[in-house]
Write a protein that holds these residues in place. Structure first.
Motif, PDB file in Angstrom:
ATOM      1  N   GLY A  31       0.830  -1.197   0.000  1.00  0.00           N
ATOM      2  CA  GLY A  31       0.000   0.000   0.000  1.00  0.00           C
ATOM      3  C   GLY A  31       0.860   1.241   0.000  1.00  0.00           C
ATOM      4  N   THR A  32       0.258   2.370   0.410  1.00  0.00           N
ATOM      5  CA  THR A  32       0.977   3.628   0.537  1.00  0.00           C
ATOM      6  C   THR A  32       0.432   4.384   1.738  1.00  0.00           C
ATOM      7  N   ASP A  33       1.221   5.329   2.237  1.00  0.00           N
ATOM      8  CA  ASP A  33       0.780   6.138   3.376  1.00  0.00           C
ATOM      9  C   ASP A  33      -0.376   7.062   3.017  1.00  0.00           C
ATOM     10  N   TRP A  34      -0.479   7.481   1.769  1.00  0.00           N
ATOM     11  CA  TRP A  34      -1.506   8.440   1.367  1.00  0.00           C
ATOM     12  C   TRP A  34      -2.803   7.790   0.891  1.00  0.00           C
ATOM     13  N   CYS A  35      -2.829   6.471   0.784  1.00  0.00           N
ATOM     14  CA  CYS A  35      -4.013   5.744   0.284  1.00  0.00           C
ATOM     15  C   CYS A  35      -5.106   5.691   1.361  1.00  0.00           C
ATOM     16  N   GLY A  36      -6.283   6.178   1.022  1.00  0.00           N
ATOM     17  CA  GLY A  36      -7.398   6.161   1.963  1.00  0.00           C
ATOM     18  C   GLY A  36      -7.813   4.761   2.375  1.00  0.00           C
ATOM     19  N   CYS A  38      -5.838   2.174   2.501  1.00  0.00           N
ATOM     20  CA  CYS A  38      -4.766   1.676   3.373  1.00  0.00           C
ATOM     21  C   CYS A  38      -4.934   2.226   4.785  1.00  0.00           C
ATOM     22  N   ARG A  39      -5.239   3.498   4.874  1.00  0.00           N
ATOM     23  CA  ARG A  39      -5.477   4.124   6.185  1.00  0.00           C
ATOM     24  C   ARG A  39      -6.679   3.504   6.878  1.00  0.00           C
ATOM     25  N   ALA A  40      -7.722   3.223   6.119  1.00  0.00           N
ATOM     26  CA  ALA A  40      -8.936   2.639   6.698  1.00  0.00           C
ATOM     27  C   ALA A  40      -8.689   1.235   7.239  1.00  0.00           C
ATOM     28  N   ALA A  41      -7.731   0.519   6.680  1.00  0.00           N
ATOM     29  CA  ALA A  41      -7.444  -0.850   7.125  1.00  0.00           C
ATOM     30  C   ALA A  41      -6.590  -0.887   8.396  1.00  0.00           C
ATOM     31  N   GLN A  42      -5.912   0.208   8.719  1.00  0.00           N
ATOM     32  CA  GLN A  42      -4.967   0.194   9.831  1.00  0.00           C
ATOM     33  C   GLN A  42      -5.588  -0.134  11.190  1.00  0.00           C
ATOM     34  N   PRO A  43      -6.779   0.381  11.547  1.00  0.00           N
ATOM     35  CA  PRO A  43      -7.353  -0.009  12.841  1.00  0.00           C
ATOM     36  C   PRO A  43      -7.638  -1.510  12.938  1.00  0.00           C
ATOM     37  N   LEU A  76      -4.793  -3.646  -6.224  1.00  0.00           N
ATOM     38  CA  LEU A  76      -5.494  -2.705  -5.342  1.00  0.00           C
ATOM     39  C   LEU A  76      -4.800  -2.660  -3.991  1.00  0.00           C
ATOM     40  N   TRP A  77      -4.922  -1.519  -3.322  1.00  0.00           N
ATOM     41  CA  TRP A  77      -4.320  -1.346  -1.996  1.00  0.00           C
ATOM     42  C   TRP A  77      -5.397  -1.217  -0.948  1.00  0.00           C
ATOM     43  N   PRO A  78      -5.129  -1.627   0.247  1.00  0.00           N
ATOM     44  CA  PRO A  78      -4.008  -2.487   0.592  1.00  0.00           C
ATOM     45  C   PRO A  78      -4.278  -3.917   0.168  1.00  0.00           C
ATOM     46  N   THR A  79      -3.226  -4.604  -0.143  1.00  0.00           N
ATOM     47  CA  THR A  79      -3.285  -6.046  -0.364  1.00  0.00           C
ATOM     48  C   THR A  79      -2.412  -6.689   0.692  1.00  0.00           C
ATOM     49  N   LEU A  80      -2.997  -7.620   1.430  1.00  0.00           N
ATOM     50  CA  LEU A  80      -2.274  -8.368   2.454  1.00  0.00           C
ATOM     51  C   LEU A  80      -2.013  -9.767   1.916  1.00  0.00           C
ATOM     52  N   ILE A  81      -0.759 -10.172   1.928  1.00  0.00           N
ATOM     53  CA  ILE A  81      -0.395 -11.508   1.469  1.00  0.00           C
ATOM     54  C   ILE A  81       0.265 -12.225   2.631  1.00  0.00           C
ATOM     55  N   LEU A  82      -0.316 -13.348   3.026  1.00  0.00           N
ATOM     56  CA  LEU A  82       0.208 -14.139   4.130  1.00  0.00           C
ATOM     57  C   LEU A  82       1.056 -15.261   3.564  1.00  0.00           C
ATOM     58  N   LEU A  83       2.277 -15.347   4.070  1.00  0.00           N
ATOM     59  CA  LEU A  83       3.237 -16.328   3.569  1.00  0.00           C
ATOM     60  C   LEU A  83       3.656 -17.286   4.676  1.00  0.00           C
ATOM     61  N   ARG A  84       3.817 -18.525   4.308  1.00  0.00           N
ATOM     62  CA  ARG A  84       4.413 -19.534   5.190  1.00  0.00           C
ATOM     63  C   ARG A  84       5.652 -20.038   4.474  1.00  0.00           C
ATOM     64  N   ASP A  85       6.808 -19.797   5.076  1.00  0.00           N
ATOM     65  CA  ASP A  85       8.088 -20.177   4.466  1.00  0.00           C
ATOM     66  C   ASP A  85       8.209 -19.674   3.027  1.00  0.00           C
ATOM     67  N   GLU A  88       2.843 -18.179  -0.633  1.00  0.00           N
ATOM     68  CA  GLU A  88       1.554 -17.546  -0.350  1.00  0.00           C
ATOM     69  C   GLU A  88       0.532 -18.588   0.103  1.00  0.00           C
ATOM     70  N   VAL A  89      -0.118 -18.296   1.237  1.00  0.00           N
ATOM     71  CA  VAL A  89      -1.154 -19.192   1.752  1.00  0.00           C
ATOM     72  C   VAL A  89      -2.511 -18.503   1.867  1.00  0.00           C
ATOM     73  N   ALA A  90      -2.520 -17.169   1.844  1.00  0.00           N
ATOM     74  CA  ALA A  90      -3.780 -16.430   1.895  1.00  0.00           C
ATOM     75  C   ALA A  90      -3.534 -15.015   1.386  1.00  0.00           C
ATOM     76  N   ARG A  91      -4.621 -14.386   0.932  1.00  0.00           N
ATOM     77  CA  ARG A  91      -4.540 -13.017   0.407  1.00  0.00           C
ATOM     78  C   ARG A  91      -5.843 -12.298   0.740  1.00  0.00           C
ATOM     79  N   LEU A  92      -5.709 -11.057   1.156  1.00  0.00           N
ATOM     80  CA  LEU A  92      -6.859 -10.189   1.394  1.00  0.00           C
ATOM     81  C   LEU A  92      -6.637  -8.896   0.628  1.00  0.00           C
ATOM     82  N   VAL A  93      -7.674  -8.435  -0.054  1.00  0.00           N
ATOM     83  CA  VAL A  93      -7.600  -7.185  -0.795  1.00  0.00           C
ATOM     84  C   VAL A  93      -8.594  -6.213  -0.180  1.00  0.00           C
ATOM     85  N   ARG A  94      -8.081  -5.069   0.226  1.00  0.00           N
ATOM     86  CA  ARG A  94      -8.864  -4.007   0.853  1.00  0.00           C
ATOM     87  C   ARG A  94      -9.676  -4.489   2.051  1.00  0.00           C
TER      88      ARG A  94
END
Length: 108
Positions: A31-36, A38-43, A76-85, A88-94
């Motif tokens: 993501g980026t610091d200025w992305c709305g 991304c900011r909304a996902a932080q809490p 799309l941002w934010p994209t969360l990618i969960l990795l094991r070793d 990729e094992v899971a992905r969340l978009v926004r």
């Protein structure tokens, strides 16, 4: 708190080969610091991450032509990618809900 750290710039971000070689559990947040969005996902992230201290959290600033984000086909941002070793094992978009993030951690 993990989510207050800045996104790593293109020069600071790890290369794809380095990410693929990571042992254990890693959450890549693109993501980026200025992305709305991304900011909304932080809490939600701030509510979930302390419950999962075994996860390494790497925030990567993304944008056009950024090699790490492109290698994961981030659109799309934010994209969360969960990795094991490094795999990729899971992905969340926004994600906006802590429950969705928690569910991804459980299946990973």
């Amino acid at each position: 708190m993990s989510t207050s750290k800045p996104y790593l710039s293109e020069t600071e971000a790890p290369a794809r080969g380095e990410v693929d070689a990571l042992a254990g559990l890693t959450l890549l947040e693109f993501g980026t610091d200025w992305c709305g969005h991304c900011r909304a996902a932080q809490p939600a992230l701030a509510g979930v991450l302390p419950q999962h201290p075994q996860w390494r959290h790497v925030k990567v600033e993304d944008g056009p032509g950024r090699p790490l984000g492109r290698s994961y086909r981030v659109k799309l941002w934010p994209t969360l990618i969960l990795l094991r070793d490094g795999q990729e094992v899971a992905r969340l978009v926004r994600p906006t809900q802590a429950a969705d993030i928690s569910a991804a951690f459980r299946i990973a």
